[in-house]
Design a protein around this motif. Structure first.
Motif, PDB file in Angstrom:
ATOM      1  N   CYS A   1       0.719  -1.186   0.000  1.00  0.00           N
ATOM      2  CA  CYS A   1       0.231   0.099   0.180  1.00  0.00           C
ATOM      3  C   CYS A   1       0.884   1.447   0.106  1.00  0.00           C
ATOM      4  O   CYS A   1       0.565   2.317  -0.422  1.00  0.00           O
TER       5      CYS A   1
ATOM      6  N   ARG B   1       3.266   1.923  -1.719  1.00  0.00           N
ATOM      7  CA  ARG B   1       3.575   2.420  -3.055  1.00  0.00           C
ATOM      8  C   ARG B   1       3.108   3.772  -3.352  1.00  0.00           C
ATOM      9  O   ARG B   1       3.538   4.428  -3.941  1.00  0.00           O
ATOM     10  N   CYS B   2       1.673   3.945  -2.820  1.00  0.00           N
ATOM     11  CA  CYS B   2       1.243   5.181  -3.080  1.00  0.00           C
ATOM     12  C   CYS B   2       0.990   6.100  -1.565  1.00  0.00           C
ATOM     13  O   CYS B   2       1.346   7.131  -1.289  1.00  0.00           O
ATOM     14  N   HIS B   3       0.776   5.162  -0.412  1.00  0.00           N
ATOM     15  CA  HIS B   3       0.349   5.786   0.743  1.00  0.00           C
ATOM     16  C   HIS B   3       1.755   5.636   1.589  1.00  0.00           C
ATOM     17  O   HIS B   3       1.952   5.080   2.539  1.00  0.00           O
TER      18      HIS B   3
ATOM     19  N   THR C   1      -7.498   4.894  -9.159  1.00  0.00           N
ATOM     20  CA  THR C   1      -7.993   3.665  -8.744  1.00  0.00           C
ATOM     21  C   THR C   1      -9.406   3.166  -9.038  1.00  0.00           C
ATOM     22  O   THR C   1     -10.003   2.401  -8.158  1.00  0.00           O
TER      23      THR C   1
ATOM     24  N   MET D   1     -12.344   4.375  -8.587  1.00  0.00           N
ATOM     25  CA  MET D   1     -13.324   4.229  -7.233  1.00  0.00           C
ATOM     26  C   MET D   1     -14.750   4.413  -8.134  1.00  0.00           C
ATOM     27  O   MET D   1     -15.004   5.155  -8.895  1.00  0.00           O
TER      28      MET D   1
ATOM     29  N   PHE E   1      -6.899  10.652  -9.003  1.00  0.00           N
ATOM     30  CA  PHE E   1      -7.079  11.455  -7.779  1.00  0.00           C
ATOM     31  C   PHE E   1      -6.028  11.442  -6.931  1.00  0.00           C
ATOM     32  O   PHE E   1      -5.136  10.584  -7.132  1.00  0.00           O
TER      33      PHE E   1
ATOM     34  N   PRO F   1      -4.925  10.248  -0.846  1.00  0.00           N
ATOM     35  CA  PRO F   1      -5.010  10.973   0.325  1.00  0.00           C
ATOM     36  C   PRO F   1      -4.226  10.428   1.517  1.00  0.00           C
ATOM     37  O   PRO F   1      -3.813   9.430   1.443  1.00  0.00           O
TER      38      PRO F   1
ATOM     39  N   TRP G   1     -15.489   7.254   2.265  1.00  0.00           N
ATOM     40  CA  TRP G   1     -14.417   7.124   1.771  1.00  0.00           C
ATOM     41  C   TRP G   1     -14.313   6.960   0.083  1.00  0.00           C
ATOM     42  O   TRP G   1     -15.170   6.363  -0.478  1.00  0.00           O
ATOM     43  N   GLY G   2     -13.298   7.627  -0.491  1.00  0.00           N
ATOM     44  CA  GLY G   2     -13.387   7.717  -1.912  1.00  0.00           C
ATOM     45  C   GLY G   2     -13.678   9.243  -2.371  1.00  0.00           C
ATOM     46  O   GLY G   2     -14.526   9.956  -1.481  1.00  0.00           O
ATOM     47  N   HIS G   3     -13.313   9.560  -3.627  1.00  0.00           N
ATOM     48  CA  HIS G   3     -13.692  10.799  -3.948  1.00  0.00           C
ATOM     49  C   HIS G   3     -14.941  11.408  -4.221  1.00  0.00           C
ATOM     50  O   HIS G   3     -15.336  12.434  -4.050  1.00  0.00           O
TER      51      HIS G   3
ATOM     52  N   MET H   1      -9.125  -1.486  -2.488  1.00  0.00           N
ATOM     53  CA  MET H   1      -7.622  -1.359  -2.654  1.00  0.00           C
ATOM     54  C   MET H   1      -6.985  -2.609  -2.977  1.00  0.00           C
ATOM     55  O   MET H   1      -5.773  -2.762  -3.645  1.00  0.00           O
ATOM     56  N   LEU H   2      -7.547  -3.732  -2.525  1.00  0.00           N
ATOM     57  CA  LEU H   2      -7.006  -4.985  -2.584  1.00  0.00           C
ATOM     58  C   LEU H   2      -7.536  -5.952  -3.858  1.00  0.00           C
ATOM     59  O   LEU H   2      -6.890  -6.724  -4.502  1.00  0.00           O
TER      60      LEU H   2
ATOM     61  N   GLU I   1      -4.445   1.636 -11.878  1.00  0.00           N
ATOM     62  CA  GLU I   1      -3.146   1.511 -11.299  1.00  0.00           C
ATOM     63  C   GLU I   1      -3.273   0.589 -10.160  1.00  0.00           C
ATOM     64  O   GLU I   1      -2.128   0.425  -9.491  1.00  0.00           O
ATOM     65  N   LEU I   2      -4.350  -0.109  -9.887  1.00  0.00           N
ATOM     66  CA  LEU I   2      -4.232  -1.141  -8.808  1.00  0.00           C
ATOM     67  C   LEU I   2      -4.375  -2.439  -9.427  1.00  0.00           C
ATOM     68  O   LEU I   2      -4.979  -2.463 -10.487  1.00  0.00           O
TER      69      LEU I   2
HETATM   70  C1  HEC Z   1      -1.830   3.180  -6.977  1.00  0.00           C
HETATM   71  C2  HEC Z   1      -1.762   3.773  -5.875  1.00  0.00           C
HETATM   72  C3  HEC Z   1      -2.452   3.381  -4.598  1.00  0.00           C
HETATM   73  C4  HEC Z   1      -2.126   1.985  -3.940  1.00  0.00           C
HETATM   74  C5  HEC Z   1      -1.176   1.097  -4.283  1.00  0.00           C
HETATM   75  C6  HEC Z   1      -3.084   2.287  -2.657  1.00  0.00           C
HETATM   76  N1  HEC Z   1      -3.638   3.441  -2.575  1.00  0.00           N
HETATM   77 FE1  HEC Z   1      -5.334   3.548  -1.269  1.00  0.00          FE
HETATM   78  N2  HEC Z   1      -5.821   5.260  -2.371  1.00  0.00           N
HETATM   79  C7  HEC Z   1      -4.881   5.739  -3.610  1.00  0.00           C
HETATM   80  C8  HEC Z   1      -6.018   6.858  -3.876  1.00  0.00           C
HETATM   81  C9  HEC Z   1      -5.487   7.619  -5.307  1.00  0.00           C
HETATM   82  C10 HEC Z   1      -7.049   7.065  -3.433  1.00  0.00           C
HETATM   83  C11 HEC Z   1      -8.078   8.057  -3.588  1.00  0.00           C
HETATM   84  C12 HEC Z   1      -8.876   7.667  -4.595  1.00  0.00           C
HETATM   85  C13 HEC Z   1     -10.267   8.296  -4.967  1.00  0.00           C
HETATM   86  O1  HEC Z   1     -10.461   9.305  -4.001  1.00  0.00           O
HETATM   87  O2  HEC Z   1     -10.647   8.181  -5.937  1.00  0.00           O
HETATM   88  C14 HEC Z   1      -6.734   6.019  -2.166  1.00  0.00           C
HETATM   89  C15 HEC Z   1      -7.799   6.189  -0.947  1.00  0.00           C
HETATM   90  C16 HEC Z   1      -7.537   5.215  -0.211  1.00  0.00           C
HETATM   91  C17 HEC Z   1      -8.328   5.196   1.018  1.00  0.00           C
HETATM   92  C18 HEC Z   1      -9.400   6.077   1.264  1.00  0.00           C
HETATM   93  C19 HEC Z   1      -9.100   7.231   1.884  1.00  0.00           C
HETATM   94  C20 HEC Z   1      -9.950   8.549   2.128  1.00  0.00           C
HETATM   95  O3  HEC Z   1      -9.842   9.416   2.744  1.00  0.00           O
HETATM   96  O4  HEC Z   1     -11.073   8.398   1.409  1.00  0.00           O
HETATM   97  C21 HEC Z   1      -8.254   4.027   1.904  1.00  0.00           C
HETATM   98  C22 HEC Z   1      -8.446   3.640   3.207  1.00  0.00           C
HETATM   99  C23 HEC Z   1      -6.715   3.445   1.351  1.00  0.00           C
HETATM  100  N3  HEC Z   1      -6.688   4.196   0.178  1.00  0.00           N
HETATM  101  C24 HEC Z   1      -6.177   2.374   1.674  1.00  0.00           C
HETATM  102  C25 HEC Z   1      -5.247   1.642   0.980  1.00  0.00           C
HETATM  103  C26 HEC Z   1      -4.684   0.604   1.440  1.00  0.00           C
HETATM  104  C27 HEC Z   1      -4.916  -0.395   2.753  1.00  0.00           C
HETATM  105  C28 HEC Z   1      -3.916   0.204   0.278  1.00  0.00           C
HETATM  106  C29 HEC Z   1      -2.894  -1.364   0.085  1.00  0.00           C
HETATM  107  C30 HEC Z   1      -4.114  -2.545  -0.017  1.00  0.00           C
HETATM  108  C31 HEC Z   1      -3.888   1.119  -0.636  1.00  0.00           C
HETATM  109  N4  HEC Z   1      -4.725   1.982  -0.209  1.00  0.00           N
HETATM  110  C32 HEC Z   1      -3.207   1.008  -1.871  1.00  0.00           C
HETATM  111  C33 HEC Z   1      -3.960   5.304  -3.985  1.00  0.00           C
HETATM  112  C34 HEC Z   1      -3.630   4.148  -3.734  1.00  0.00           C
END
Ligand code: HEC
Ligand code: HEC
Length: 464
Positions: free
Chosen positions: A291, A293-295, A308, A310, A342, A345, A356-358, A372-373, A410-411
């Motif tokens: 995770c 990778r982006c967070h 992603t 959404m 997007f 966050p 959650w999500g945009h 995300m998984l 990208e996921l």
């Molecule tokens: C390729 C990049 C990427 C990866 C890898 C990724 N995320 Fe994200 N994540 C994002 C993006 C971009 C958003 C916002 C998407 C949107 O709002 O459209 C997001 C949103 C989220 C949110 C919601 C946050 C909010 O405030 O709305 C959560 C929780 C989250 N991710 C958890 C995870 C977890 C847990 C993993 C691993 C299993 C993960 N992400 C892997 C890019 C990524």
């Protein structure tokens, strides 16, 4: 000693020697601490900007303005209508209700629109908590953007929707949070309503500032520590956004168990959460979900833009064939490759910042985590019943979401993710919650009391 006890003691010794190393740290801790060290994690996101104290005069003025419906064109909306500290710095809605609320002081799920009005804000309200730590941009699509990473030493100004892309907005202000605060007041759906419908943005901002001149001079004099200044000098749209930004930038909530753990306290988080952390940070080849990778980093975001896919619920930004798509940062940069991207966050306090999500498509933390998984599976089996608001447009949702998924998602499916991994991951995400954000008492400095001076009787005291 009874023979059973001997066997038990023997097994216990074997168990301990397998799970605890010579210096008394468990195997999980060893691996996690090594990983955290490799990733340079400290638990404290970086900012070069001084964090304002909530009791400073300017943040106090900003708080009044943030809660005042005087900045709503029709005096029915304040910033806090969609960003209340007791709602995680958001509004607890998938899609917000701004102007034209039936009862303007009712926030959260009971907030309703007046008859004849439709949901008109296309995106979910992000939390204002910790927004001081964003260095590159604000908004889901990054349309308020630092010309250079916003470190004090190389601050080169801010680009906003008021000026052409990549150019500096001379009125952008001192920091991203201030620059952002100048936009909700000119958005019809958020705060402006039908106020001066034909006027340009700067005219509207000035008109709103003029509105405050009648009653707010003492508050501005105090806030800016300028007891002799006049209303014309002090009550300007720039000073309004500066004060509001100061208040928001004081909302720093990073004292979470994960940070305590990183500071050395092995008991700060559970074994389950530690396993969840390993799953979060480890590469897929090591059995993790990456995770990170982006967070990434202590603020849990690379501050970059990703597709992603959404679920696109609601009316979108009027884009694409269906006219209900939202191209995200693609419409800001006009690069084809940015379509449907997007901003990543932060995940700090993510437990309390739902939906959650945009567009707020997921109303449970588990739902968004599963997306995300297992992105494609989650889209296919998206459960509309989870939405708690009626009247969210869903006709084009599948078409729009699949269009995004087909356009450079990208996921990918994390094949090795087990149900146990997901439980652990959720436990880890909850360790990113600062207990303060769940405590009315701890948040009280960020919420004006009914006894506070209210310049024009337009302060919003929320009912939920
Ligand atoms: C390729 C990049 C990427 C990866 C890898 C990724 N995320 Fe994200 N994540 C994002 C993006 C971009 C958003 C916002 C998407 C949107 O709002 O459209 C997001 C949103 C989220 C949110 C919601 C946050 C909010 O405030 O709305 C959560 C929780 C989250 N991710 C958890 C995870 C977890 C847990 C993993 C691993 C299993 C993960 N992400 C892997 C890019 C990524
Ligand atoms: C009607 C609800 C509503 C009102 C009122 C409102 N906002 Fe927001 N806010 C939103 C939404 C929706 C977004 C995301 C919009 C987007 O990304 O296009 C947002 C984004 C933000 C962000 C960016 C956060 C981030 O992580 O990028 C900040 C900061 C913010 N608002 C502060 C304010 C301030 C200050 C005011 C008052 C001047 C205000 N908001 C009024 C709904 C609202």
């Amino acid at each position: 000693m009874n023979i059973h006890y001997k066997v038990l003691a023997f097994l216990l010794i074997i168990y301990i020697s397998f799970s605890v190393s010579a210096d008394g740290i468990s195997k999980t801790d060893q691996r996690l601490r090594k990983l955290a060290q490799q990733l340079n994690l400290t638990g404290t996101p970086k900012t070069d900007s001084p964090i304002p104290a909530i009791d400073s005069p300017l943040a106090q003025l900003g708080m009044k303005l943030f809660y005042s419906k005087a900045l709503g064109g029709e005096k029915d909306t304040a910033c806090v209508s969609c960003h209340h500290p007791l709602l995680g710095g958001g509004d607890n809605l998938s899609l917000p209700i701004g102007a034209h609320a039936l009862k303007p002081d009712v926030l959260g799920l009971k907030r309703k629109l007046k008859k004849g009005f439709q949901l008109a804000v296309p995106r979910n309200a992000p939390s204002t908590f910790n927004s001081i730590f964003y260095k590159k941009s604000l908004f889901h699509d990054g349309r308020v953007q630092a010309m250079a990473d916003q470190h004090f030493n190389n601050f080169e100004g801010i680009n906003t929707p008021d000026v052409p892309s990549k150019t500096l907005d001379p009125l952008g202000g001192e920091n991203l949070v201030q620059a952002q605060a100048r936009f909700p007041i000119i958005s019809e759906a958020e705060m402006r309503g039908n106020f001066m419908p034909d006027a340009g943005t700067q005219t509207v901002r000035r008109a709103l500032a003029n509105r405050l001149k009648k009653n707010w001079l003492p508050a501005f004099r105090k806030g800016f520590s300028e007891p002799g200044a006049s209303a014309d000098e002090l009550i300007t749209e720039q000073n309004i956004s500066a004060a509001i930004g100061e208040y928001e930038r004081s909302q720093v909530f990073i004292n979470n168990p994960w940070r305590k753990y990183l500071a050395g306290d092995n008991n700060a988080i559970s074994e389950q959460a530690k396993k969840g952390a390993l799953f979060f940070f480890q590469k897929e080849s090591e059995g993790g979900a990456n995770c990170n990778r982006c967070h990434s980093g202590d603020f849990f975001t690379d501050e970059l833009f990703h597709n992603t896919a959404m679920p696109q619920i609601g009316m979108g930004k009027g884009e694409g064939k269906t006219k209900t798509e939202d191209f995200g940062c693609g419409s800001v940069t006009n690069n084809k490759g940015d379509k449907y991207r997007f901003r990543t966050p932060t995940l700090l306090n993510v437990e309390v910042t739902g939906p959650w999500g945009h567009a707020g498509a997921y109303t449970t933390l588990e739902g968004i985590t599963r997306h995300m998984l297992f992105p494609l599976e989650s889209i296919r089996h998206y459960n509309k019943k989870q939405l708690k608001q009626k009247h969210i447009k869903l006709d084009d949702m599948q078409v729009n979401t699949l269009a995004a998924a087909k356009s450079g998602l990208e996921l990918h499916t994390i094949k090795n993710a087990s149900e146990k991994d997901i439980k652990n991951l959720l436990e880890f995400l909850k360790t990113l919650t600062d207990p303060c954000v769940k405590s009315k008492k701890c948040l009280s400095p960020w919420i004006p009391s009914k006894n506070d001076n209210d310049p024009d009787g337009l302060m919003l005291h929320a009912r939920f």
